[in-house]
Design an enzyme around this catalytic site. Structure first.
Site, PDB file in Angstrom:
ATOM      1  N   LYS A  78     -19.635  -3.573  12.360  1.00  0.00           N
ATOM      2  CA  LYS A  78     -19.643  -2.142  12.059  1.00  0.00           C
ATOM      3  C   LYS A  78     -18.624  -1.833  10.962  1.00  0.00           C
ATOM      4  CE  LYS A  78     -19.351   2.370  14.466  1.00  0.00           C
ATOM      5  NZ  LYS A  78     -19.024   3.066  15.726  1.00  0.00           N
ATOM      6  N   SER A 156     -22.455   6.714  17.068  1.00  0.00           N
ATOM      7  CA  SER A 156     -22.198   6.437  15.677  1.00  0.00           C
ATOM      8  C   SER A 156     -22.574   5.018  15.248  1.00  0.00           C
ATOM      9  CB  SER A 156     -20.709   6.654  15.361  1.00  0.00           C
ATOM     10  OG  SER A 156     -19.901   5.706  16.033  1.00  0.00           O
ATOM     11  N   SER A 180     -20.639   6.013  21.505  1.00  0.00           N
ATOM     12  CA  SER A 180     -21.153   5.482  20.241  1.00  0.00           C
ATOM     13  C   SER A 180     -21.697   4.060  20.302  1.00  0.00           C
ATOM     14  CB  SER A 180     -20.071   5.539  19.164  1.00  0.00           C
ATOM     15  OG  SER A 180     -19.954   6.839  18.660  1.00  0.00           O
TER      16      SER A 180
END
Lengths: 492, 507
Positions: A78, A156, A180
């Site tokens: 990420k 997210s 998330s």
């Protein structure tokens, strides 16, 4: 072996060790899958050179009989993790051009364990969002689709979810501040676990809300989650909130035997207007765990309804302070200044250009709730609520509850652009997940069914602090009974 | 050994047009904690390094970097608290003070607003030379907390740009907050002096004001006589005037000037029917005035909240006890001991205990010798000579053993006080063992009465007119003594010369 990118971590690991496949082959398969998946917009920085170098090194280690848990397994990272010499922008324009001179503890742990980095994954800006639509790179796209309607992969960690579900990598890292990892995992039909706060070091992970942020793996199975989580965790003296506890062998705890375990079903999670499909999914999950020999207990977590509002005070408060460092002085984006502009104009223009609307909204909310005269009414009150939420969980665990089963999300993945006009509607996506962050507990999302349109739906299991092994085992039992094997049809 | 009864200094009053006014002063002293590394990073704290060379990733607030508390700085803060007889809080916590400035990379300073590490303590302030010499004022300490220093912004290197040096960013400070117990500019200076002395004894701050390692924010208000006593009875600030805070003072002289100037400014406002605004002000020593920096309305809203990157700081009583057991003898105790053990005057004991190194030097010389004589030599000769060369006691070319040797030679009557001064200069400049130098250079006092008598006889014989005058006026005998001393190169024992001259002249 064909379609190597479709393997999970455990299968690939076994094949590597058996000599059936090399890491270079696995890596190349993933790299070409990534090349063909531009439409998903999951990978935002590609690192094929690093990947091939790491893969070759991993093959050498495997040959030498020195293959740690993640050796040779290609994964995505990420964009929130700082990776040395590789763009790390947290999905924000304000970190444009920023190349960290350091490696986050979690990504370093993974590399030490032999993992191969394919690139950086899309995400909501500074991890603020539930649909990946606040990203400076544009939204990632869910590989699941209904007719021609493009769906969000959630947020997210939307890029991570999309990439794993579309087999662009074997697994990915995510981070979870209010859901998330778990919400996007549920939206794309994969597994995602947020460990206990303090399990994974936050050092080198761009901070959103420090008291809530935790990293975790997003994988194709519960077994994969166990393997990767163990590789990510460590006690890190560089993070004062990191727990000085031994990291168990999570995979070895996956027996599937949950006989006699007490599973709590919290009545407060039965929300008004909850879709029937979610109700049914929850009931099915309950039945599956009962079938597996668990005892189902109705429980109450009375302060649940205050969790979301309290979360949306605490998280923005911390964020408003954590994001103050993005001022254009030392790194990242700096606005062009006009003649006569001073330091205040530099801050204002830089931050106005560098931060997107959602980040600006949360910085303003956070600044407001910490301001003199409002501090007690908002921030302190929210902290008191947080204590009560934590106590709710402690009380049920004290009653002997081993894990709590809830839906992971209030709905299946929604269409891109459908919720982005109304922040409050977007915030409601976190309603089942934020309590876990507020209490610092481990939570896992497991794909457990599909809605009428064929979209994946996930269930969430919440465990006792530091007992991720036990939680993973319960999830493993649920996974086995749910038998979720659906994959999105390739359209990209 | 503390004296529990002492005289307090006279409260300073300033005459206004209508009344006499009293001053009420409280101070926030920022003391840099002596430590090799910063409060939350391993970067060096060395002063004067190349700009931006002592900067860790966390000091530059790089994304994802986290603070980790430096245990030694905590120990230093605890040691300071113990040295100020203060309560140590076994649980304290760090808060963020949020504001934007280029030399504050995080956009917040990590400090301890809500739960400081040290609670209430006290400093017994002793007045220096002047009408209040030796009088004392007890100043209560409200709290001490740890916090990060900021970096340095440089605005005068380029017409279009500002520069930032982060070397100082994150260096550990202690903020020592006093109660408003200080009653005049001289007391304020004496307070800083005493505090600095204690910190230096403890080794927790080097007290270097020039480098900014010790600086003070001074809160000044005025009140009518009698009001302060009401405040002390009730601890209710409404009995006092509105205070103004004069920021960032690092000179003893300017602190005194600023207080006086600010008090006069406030008196003029109040007597003119106005009201003092609570605000932050800066002292301009060139113009001799304080200027408004920001008013209460413009005051920053720092949005303090607990730093989520740091767990509450928990320390153990046993650890605190260990630190307490290792505390050095502090100035008050040392001074009392010097007075008791060496028979020193209050003043001499104060001078000798002003610095740890001075006191140690004195003690090394005084061991087994006469304390008063030693004190005279250390204070008058040694200090005077060092001052002339701008040297510190630690740089003294004369060791305690050498100075002790000189004192011994005087005590034994081997040399006179006058010769001793010459000897001191020789040892100071050339070194050597004093007894050997005296021997080698023939500086020993002549106590051989035969030799002295011969010299006296010679001078009497050569100066009959002088002899006549001296017999009429015995005071003139001194002339003969002087001649004898001259003839013997000053080595004759003056007492013996006096006696022999008197005898020969028949006085």
């Amino acid at each position: 072996m064909g379609d190597l990118n479709k393997l999970g971590l455990a299968e690939a690991r076994d094949a590597l060790r058996a000599g059936d496949v090399t890491s270079v082959e696995l890596t190349d398969a993933c790299l070409s899958a990534i090349d063909g998946a531009g439409a998903l917009n999951a990978f935002v920085h590609h690192t094929p050179e690093i990947a091939r170098t790491q893969a070759a090194a991993a093959d050498a280690r495997i040959k030498a009989g020195d293959a740690p848990a993640m050796c040779g397994l290609p994964i995505g990272i990420k964009d929130l993790f700082c990776t040395k010499g590789v763009p790390s922008q947290a999905g924000s324009r304000i970190l444009e051009g920023f190349l960290p001179q350091y490696e986050s503890t979690v990504s370093q742990n993974l590399f030490d364990s032999g993992a191969v980095m394919l690139g950086k994954l899309n995400m909501d800006e500074f991890a603020m969002g539930s649909s990946n639509e606040t990203s400076v790179y544009g939204n990632a796209v869910n590989p699941w689709k209904v007719d021609s309607r493009q769906l969000t992969p959630g947020g997210s960690s939307g890029g991570s979810a999309s990439a794993v579900a579309a087999d662009l990598c074997l697994a990915a890292t995510g981070t979870d501040t209010g859901g998330s990892i778990r919400q996007p995992a549920a939206f794309v039909g994969i597994t995602g676990i947020k460990p206990t706060y303090g399990r994974c070091s936050r050092w080198g992970v761009v901070a959103f809300a420090s008291s809530l942020d935790q990293a975790g793996p997003m994988t194709k199975s519960v077994r994969d989650a166990a393997i990767m989580l163990e590789a990510m965790c460590s006690h890190d003296p560089k993070d004062s909130t990191s727990a000085d506890l031994p990291v168990p062998n999570f995979e070895a705890m996956l027996t599937g035997d949950i006989k006699g375990k007490k599973i709590g079903i919290p009545k407060e999670y039965r929300m008004d207007g909850m879709p029937d499909e979610i109700e049914a999914l929850w009931a099915n999950g309950t039945a599956m765990l009962r079938d597996a020999g668990a005892e189902i207990v109705d429980i109450s977590l009375p302060h649940t309804k205050y969790a979301l509002p309290a979360y949306y005070v605490i998280a923005p408060a911390e964020a408003s302070s954590n994001l103050a460092r993005y001022d254009g002085v030392r790194y990242g984006h700096r606005a062009r200044l006009d003649q006569g502009d001073g330091i205040t104009e530099m801050y204002e223009k830089t931050r106005a250009e560098g931060f997107g609307a959602e980040v600006q909204r949360r910085v303003m909310i956070g600044t407001y709730v910490l301001s003199a005269g409002f501090y007690d009414a908002y921030y302190n009150r929210a902290r008191r609520v947080r204590t009560l939420i934590k106590k709710d969980f402690e009380d049920v665990f004290a009653q002997g509850i081993d894990a709590i089963l809830t839906p992971a999300t209030p709905s299946a993945a929604f269409g891109l652009g459908e919720a982005s006009d109304d922040p409050v509607e977007m915030y409601l996506n976190d309603v089942f997940t934020v309590t876990v962050n507020m209490a610092g507990l481990p939570g896992i999302a497991v794909p457990a069914g599909q809605d009428a349109q064929g979209l994946p739906l996930g269930l969430q299991l919440i465990g006792r602090p530091w007992e991720e092994g036990d939680l993973l085992n319960t999830a493993y039992a649920l996974e086995a009974r749910a038998g979720f094997v659906a994959k999105p049809e390739k359209w990209w | 050994m503390l004296d529990l009864t002492y005289e307090t200094p006279k409260i300073k009053t300033i005459a206004g047009a209508k009344h006499d006014w009293e001053l009420v002063i409280g101070m926030e002293v920022h003391a840099q904690i002596s430590s090799n590394a910063k409060l939350f990073s391993g970067a060096s704290t060395t002063f004067g390094a190349e700009p931006n060379s002592n900067v860790a990733f966390v000091d530059a607030a790089m994304p994802g970097m986290l603070p980790v508390i430096n245990e030694f700085c905590v120990e230093q803060a605890v040691r300071t608290g113990l040295g100020l007889k203060a309560a140590i809080n076994l649980t304290s916590a760090f808060d963020r003070k949020n504001y934007f400035y280029p030399d504050l990379p995080q956009g917040y300073q990590i400090s301890q607003l809500y739960h400081p590490i040290v609670g209430e303590g006290e400093v017994l302030v002793e007045m220096g030379p002047g009408p209040d010499l030796g009088k004392k004022r007890l100043v209560r300490i409200e709290r001490i907390h740890m916090e990060q220093d900021a970096g340095k912004s440089i605005h005068d290197m380029d017409p279009n740009m500002s520069f930032v040096d982060l070397n100082r960013t994150g260096v550990a400070l202690m903020e020592i907050v006093s109660r408003p117990d200080i009653r005049g500019p001289e007391e304020a200076a004496a307070y800083i002096t005493k505090l600095r002395q204690i910190l230096r004894y403890l080794g927790t701050c080097d007290g270097n004001m020039q480098n900014g390692n010790l600086r003070a924010d001074v809160n000044v208000s005025i009140c009518l006589p009698g009001q302060y006593e009401k405040y002390q009875e009730t601890q209710d600030f409404s009995h006092l005037g509105t205070r103004c805070e004069i920021k960032n003072m690092n000179s003893m002289r300017f602190i005194q000037q600023a207080i006086e100037v600010e008090a006069r400014r406030q008196i003029a406002i109040v007597e003119g029917g106005g009201e003092v605004d609570q605000e932050t002000r800066l002292y301009d020593p060139d113009k001799g005035e304080t200027r408004s920096m920001r008013s209460k309305e413009e005051a920053h809203d720092y949005r303090y909240f607990p730093d989520p990157d740091l767990l509450p700081l928990e320390i153990e009583q046993g650890w605190v006890d260990d630190i307490a057991a290792s505390l050095p003898e502090l100035p008050d105790a040392k001074k009392a001991r010097f007075m008791a053990d060496f028979g020193l005057t209050d003043y001499d004991a104060s001078v000798l205990t002003a610095e740890v190194d001075t006191a140690a030097y004195f003690e090394a010389v005084a061991a087994g010798r006469d304390g008063k004589a030693t004190a005279n030599w250390v204070i008058n000769e040694l200090f005077g000579r060092l001052k002339k060369d701008d040297r510190d006691i630690t740089e003294s070319p004369v060791s305690p053993a050498q100075l002790g040797g000189i004192v011994d030679l005087i005590a034994k009557g081997d040399i006179s006080g006058k010769i001793a001064k010459d000897l001191f200069e020789i040892i100071y400049t050339d070194g050597g063992d004093p007894a050997e130098v005296v021997e080698a250079r023939g500086m020993k006092q002549v106590t051989d009465t035969g030799a002295i008598e011969a010299a006296v006889d010679e001078i009497i014989a050569a100066n009959p007119a002088q002899v006549e005058k001296a017999r009429e006026n015995p005071k003139l005998a001194g002339w003969f003594v002087g001649q004898v001393m001259k003839a013997t190169g000053g080595k004759a024992n003056p007492k013996a010369v006096n006696e022999i001259v008197a005898g020969k002249l028949g006085l």
